[in-house]
Design a protein around this motif. Structure first.
Motif, PDB file in Angstrom:
ATOM      1  N   LEU A 106       0.845  -1.216   0.055  1.00 14.09           N
ATOM      2  CA  LEU A 106      -0.100   0.198  -0.042  1.00 14.09           C
ATOM      3  C   LEU A 106       0.703   1.121  -0.082  1.00 14.09           C
ATOM      4  N   PHE A 107       2.012   1.219   0.718  1.00 10.36           N
ATOM      5  CA  PHE A 107       2.920   2.293   0.851  1.00 10.36           C
ATOM      6  C   PHE A 107       3.487   2.693  -0.588  1.00 10.36           C
ATOM      7  N   ASP A 108       3.635   1.546  -1.325  1.00 14.01           N
ATOM      8  CA  ASP A 108       4.394   1.780  -2.597  1.00 14.01           C
ATOM      9  C   ASP A 108       3.295   2.197  -3.716  1.00 14.01           C
ATOM     10  N   LEU A 109       2.090   2.239  -3.457  1.00 14.76           N
ATOM     11  CA  LEU A 109       1.009   2.813  -4.217  1.00 14.76           C
ATOM     12  C   LEU A 109       0.575   4.068  -3.758  1.00 14.76           C
ATOM     13  N   GLY A 110       1.390   4.816  -2.632  1.00  9.73           N
ATOM     14  CA  GLY A 110       1.312   6.051  -2.328  1.00  9.73           C
ATOM     15  C   GLY A 110       0.178   6.178  -1.065  1.00  9.73           C
ATOM     16  N   HIS A 111      -0.217   5.163  -0.572  1.00 10.79           N
ATOM     17  CA  HIS A 111      -1.246   5.326   0.587  1.00 10.79           C
ATOM     18  C   HIS A 111      -0.374   5.489   1.961  1.00 10.79           C
ATOM     19  N   THR A 112      -0.561   6.441   2.591  1.00  8.88           N
ATOM     20  CA  THR A 112      -0.104   6.829   4.009  1.00  8.88           C
ATOM     21  C   THR A 112      -1.099   6.878   5.017  1.00  8.88           C
ATOM     22  N   HIS A 113      -2.480   6.891   4.676  1.00  9.40           N
ATOM     23  CA  HIS A 113      -3.437   7.238   5.531  1.00  9.40           C
ATOM     24  C   HIS A 113      -4.472   5.797   5.597  1.00  9.40           C
ATOM     25  N   ILE A 114      -4.039   4.972   6.081  1.00  8.61           N
ATOM     26  CA  ILE A 114      -4.535   3.469   6.143  1.00  8.61           C
ATOM     27  C   ILE A 114      -5.242   3.152   7.234  1.00  8.61           C
ATOM     28  N   SER A 115      -6.387   2.692   7.171  1.00 11.68           N
ATOM     29  CA  SER A 115      -7.104   2.277   8.221  1.00 11.68           C
ATOM     30  C   SER A 115      -7.248   0.765   8.305  1.00 11.68           C
ATOM     31  N   PHE A 116      -6.751   0.388   9.610  1.00  7.93           N
ATOM     32  CA  PHE A 116      -6.581  -1.086  10.127  1.00  7.93           C
ATOM     33  C   PHE A 116      -7.967  -1.664  10.498  1.00  7.93           C
ATOM     34  N   LEU A 117      -8.363  -2.437  10.127  1.00  5.11           N
ATOM     35  CA  LEU A 117      -9.808  -3.127  10.237  1.00  5.11           C
ATOM     36  C   LEU A 117      -9.709  -4.585  11.040  1.00  5.11           C
ATOM     37  N   SER A 118     -10.105  -4.652  12.344  1.00  4.74           N
ATOM     38  CA  SER A 118     -10.199  -6.024  13.152  1.00  4.74           C
ATOM     39  C   SER A 118     -11.190  -6.079  13.835  1.00  4.74           C
TER      40      SER A 118
END
Length: 394
Positions: free
Chosen positions: A217-229
């Motif tokens: 995801l970082f490599d795709l430019g995503h830095t605001h990632i919501s972790f769902l669990s």
């Protein structure tokens, strides 16, 4: 029943007493001796204990154990260890095969299984049981510790030779697993390991898998990632995925924003899967994304949570992956039917299942096995991820 010494284990006492009954001819040559179940009831012990006593008697060639028939007093004139190397016949004319090649039965206790995860485990175990000429008996627990405990007890009462357990999700393991470990019963855990329990386990390297997915995801430019669990439940698989997610941020120098996380989703838990809870979780995700419009990607720890996220995104009128990307663990191998081809971390389920069967058989044969085996997960690119947009406006 005599009590020779309080310090002697019960299997040793049972061994001594049955041996004495054989030596003084109370049980004559070829006569059936009490079964594991009968000895367990007579001495008020577990089947694990009575089984060990009978195995000791067989090791001294005092009895012959015949699958499906019982245990019988051996003929002292026959060398049964030699018979174990090449098939022969015992005194009553019954064909006797190798002790090490008797058909074994393995009990499998699993929370549940489905198209996204679990079916591959079963396939791998079933094939390995065929290859090794043994049988697999399955019980599901649906993630309920009480069901797990009863399933273990039931399988032991049926006389299984070993157990493979997919532990129920929870804060602690049940007492039956601890009894198995203490009694050195052939046992292998799958999918996760249990803290403080010295049992062989086979699982995915969840930390490295989560790290790999986050870096993608970082490599795709995503830095605001919501972790769902789901809620934290002291489950090693979930803890390791969280650790991998955090470590990936640390390695890239990106701050972890736990305010973007959602860790209270309950509808995918085995005992909470119903329409009301599903709608509650979808509404929870919709509200969360509305309050946090900077989120460009969602990392779901399992496929069913990814499905909840997909529904929430669509209800917001957003597009996947143009507006928001989703990655998860596991996904059906084909998008046919109701499946959806998420970008996902694919666990090597069939290999996990195969190794579980082979390792429990090795333990039965007195061989040592690795205490913890972790398999690499493969990143599979699907339809749900693309390059990040700067933000999401609503």
């Amino acid at each position: 029943m005599s009590e020779t010494t309080s310090s002697k284990p019960m299997y040793g006492k049972i061994f001594d007493e049955v041996k004495q009954l054989i030596l003084n001819k109370s049980y004559g040559q070829g006569e059936r001796v009490p079964s594991e179940k009968e000895l367990a009831e007579a001495y008020n012990v577990s089947r694990i204990t009575s089984k060990k006593a009978l195995e000791m008697l067989a090791a001294e060639q005092l009895i012959v154990r015949k699958p499906g028939r019982g245990s019988f007093v051996a003929d002292p004139a026959v060398d049964y260890m030699e018979s174990a190397i090449s098939p022969g016949t015992v005194s009553d004319g019954t064909v006797f095969n190798s002790f090490n090649h008797e058909e074994k039965t393995i009990g499998l206790v699993i929370t549940d299984f489905g198209n996204s995860y679990g079916t591959g485990l079963i396939y791998g175990m079933e094939q390995a049981s065929r290859d090794n000429d043994c049988f697999l008996v399955l019980r599901r627990t649906f993630g309920v510790p009480e069901n797990e405990e009863k399933s273990i007890q039931k399988l032991l009462s049926l006389g299984v030779d070993g157990l493979i357990i997919f532990p129920a999700q929870g804060e602690f393991f049940n007492a039956e697993i601890l009894k198995l470990v203490i009694g050195r019963f052939p046992l292998v855990l799958v999918d996760r390991h249990l803290k403080g329990v010295a049992a062989a386990s086979i699982s995915t390297d969840n930390m490295q898998a989560a790290l790999k997915g986050t870096e993608y995801l970082f490599d795709l430019g995503h830095t605001h990632i919501s972790f769902l669990s789901p809620p934290p439940a002291d489950t090693t698989a979930l803890e390791e995925r969280v650790e991998g997610f955090i470590q990936a941020h640390a390695e890239r120098g990106i701050a972890v924003d736990k305010g973007l996380w959602v860790s209270d989703l309950t509808s995918t838990l085995p005992d909470s899967f119903n329409d009301e809870n599903i709608e509650h979780d979808i509404s929870r995700l919709i509200s969360h994304m509305q309050k946090n419009p900077t989120i460009t990607a969602l990392f779901a720890v399992e496929y069913n949570i990814a499905l909840l996220a997909r529904t929430a995104v669509q209800r917001l009128g957003l597009r996947i992956p143009e507006d928001i990307s989703i990655i998860c663990f596991d996904s059906p191998p084909t998008p046919l039917g109701s499946g959806y081809a998420f970008t996902h971390l694919r666990q090597n389920e069939e290999e996990m299942g195969r190794l579980a069967v082979e390792n429990v058989l090795r333990i039965m044969n007195g061989q040592s096995v690795s205490n913890k085996i972790m398999l690499e997960a493969q990143l599979i690119s699907g339809e749900s991820t693309s390059s990040a947009k700067q933000s999401i406006s609503k």
